[in-house]
Design a protein around this motif. Structure first.
Motif, PDB file in Angstrom:
ATOM      1  N   GLY A  73     -23.772  -4.604 -33.863  1.00 35.87           N
ATOM      2  CA  GLY A  73     -24.959  -4.934 -34.621  1.00 35.87           C
ATOM      3  C   GLY A  73     -24.826  -4.895 -36.128  1.00 35.87           C
ATOM      4  O   GLY A  73     -25.780  -5.187 -36.827  1.00 35.87           O
ATOM      5  N   GLU A 114     -31.322  -5.547 -34.146  1.00 39.46           N
ATOM      6  CA  GLU A 114     -30.087  -5.123 -34.810  1.00 39.46           C
ATOM      7  C   GLU A 114     -28.878  -5.431 -33.942  1.00 39.46           C
ATOM      8  O   GLU A 114     -27.763  -5.522 -34.428  1.00 39.46           O
ATOM      9  CB  GLU A 114     -30.132  -3.605 -35.063  1.00 39.46           C
ATOM     10  N   ASP A 115     -29.099  -5.532 -32.652  1.00 41.88           N
ATOM     11  CA  ASP A 115     -27.967  -5.685 -31.728  1.00 41.88           C
ATOM     12  C   ASP A 115     -28.386  -6.563 -30.540  1.00 41.88           C
ATOM     13  O   ASP A 115     -28.627  -6.079 -29.440  1.00 41.88           O
ATOM     14  CB  ASP A 115     -27.531  -4.297 -31.243  1.00 41.88           C
TER      15      ASP A 115
END
Ligand code: IKT
Length: 369
Positions: A73, A114-115
């Motif tokens: 991420g 984020e990921d």
């Protein structure tokens, strides 16, 4: 027929068209799509029309347009895109502008993440197959993505449309891990390798010995240029003087200068395309007996040459002959990449449900030699 759920990693040209083609396949339900900005997940089935409309013209610029981080991420991919930029005139209506680069998050079905890959892995129980619709600008990009699915405990089908021969070895190195995890990895499942590899495998059935396989493709990409910038960049890496690393570093403007130097029509010879190793691993011929080349025309949508697979061999009764397979001049590259990718995806899911795990190429999902 049992319903197959699938996710696409990457919402560039291939991811978007795969979602679109899946709308025409009753047994396929897209349930997740992500790019490096975020993830859309809906187990009732994504609203593909909304997702495509919201993200149209809203992709990142630069080589990272399809790319998503494989590093948990941080987004630190080597080919990370930048903000809006100008690009090649694809329709005769002047220079177009990229969107604001929000990618999939422009869709009301998506949320920023984020990921994004982890989001898909975390929902993996409900996802039969994951199409890795990302360019392999680093040779190990797809293998590293596969590692994340292994680490995350995913059990299902992973499928890619990678091109380069050397990546198959990297996947093979993970074969035992895939088998332990219950992953069926289908590699090289686009047009070439993919559809044309399968065509060669079928054409080979007439022979007891195959001496030569020649793949020659033609692609016209005037209106499709924007959607397929990743593919054009990968192709340029095959030109003399370039490789995957130098091609990755080229700016959009430098790519367009190379295209202009060739008057919009580039011929490729002896491309490193995985059709060779994929035919060899299926026992059809030696990798060195396979050649791949073609012509790309970005000034016209018409194919500059008919895409042809020629398989030469010896029959059981002593004849030497060539079986030829041709694609129609009006089937687009998008149709010839994404239709087969989804077809191989379905075949891979059936193998997976039958308990067959490990690495499979397209020719291994067809009659064996
Ligand atoms: C690929 O995306 O599979 C490779 C590309 C060639 C596609 C061939 C399609 C032929 C056709 O539609 O007639 C190219 C090497 N990037």
């Amino acid at each position: 027929m049992d319903e197959i759920t699938f996710a696409v990693l990457g919402t560039g040209g291939i991811g978007r068209r795969a979602l679109e083609v899946s709308q025409h396949k009753d047994a396929l339900t897209p349930v997740a799509a992500c790019d490096r900005h975020g993830t859309a997940i809906d187990f009732d089935g994504l609203d593909v029309d909304e997702l495509l409309a919201a993200t149209e013209g809203n992709i990142d610029s630069g080589p990272g347009d399809d790319e998503i981080a494989t590093d948990g991420g941080s987004g630190a991919t080597a080919a990370d895109g930048v903000g809006p930029t100008q690009q090649r005139d694809t329709g005769g209506d002047g220079v177009k502008q990229h969107g604001d680069g929000k990618g999939v998050v422009a869709s009301s079905q998506a949320r920023a993440s984020e990921d994004p890959i982890q989001d898909v892995i975390d929902h993996g129980d409900g996802i039969d197959a994951v199409l890795l619709a990302v360019p392999n600008y680093e040779h190990d990009f797809i293998p590293r993505t596969a590692d994340r699915f292994l680490e995350g405990g995913y059990a299902g089908v992973l499928i890619d449309v990678l091109k380069r021969s050397r990546v198959i070895d990297m996947l093979d190195e993970r074969s035992a891990d895939f088998e332990d995890a219950g992953i069926t990895f289908v590699c090289g499942a686009g047009a070439t390798p993919g559809l044309l590899t399968g065509a060669a495998a079928l054409a080979a059935q007439s022979f007891v010995e195959v001496t030569e396989v020649e793949i020659w493709w033609g692609v016209g990409l005037k209106s499709g240029y924007e959607d397929n910038r990743g593919t054009v960049r990968e192709d340029i890496a095959h030109l003399p003087g370039y490789d995957i690393e130098t091609a990755r570093e080229l700016s959009d403007e430098e790519i367009e200068a190379i295209i202009d130097d060739h008057d919009g029509v580039i011929e490729f010879q002896d491309m490193e395309h995985a059709d060779d190793v994929l035919l060899e691993r299926a026992g059809i011929c030696e990798a060195e007996d396979v050649t791949v080349g073609g012509i790309l025309d970005v000034e016209s949508d018409a194919k500059p040459t008919t895409t042809t697979v020629s398989v030469t061999g010896r029959t059981f009764d002593g004849e030497t002959a060539t079986n030829t397979f041709e694609l129609g001049d009006r089937t687009s590259m998008e149709a010839n990449v994404n239709g087969p990718a989804l077809g191989y995806l379905s075949a891979g899911v059936r193998r997976n449900w039958a308990g067959e795990y490990g690495v499979f190429g397209p020719a291994e999902l067809l009659p064996r030699f």
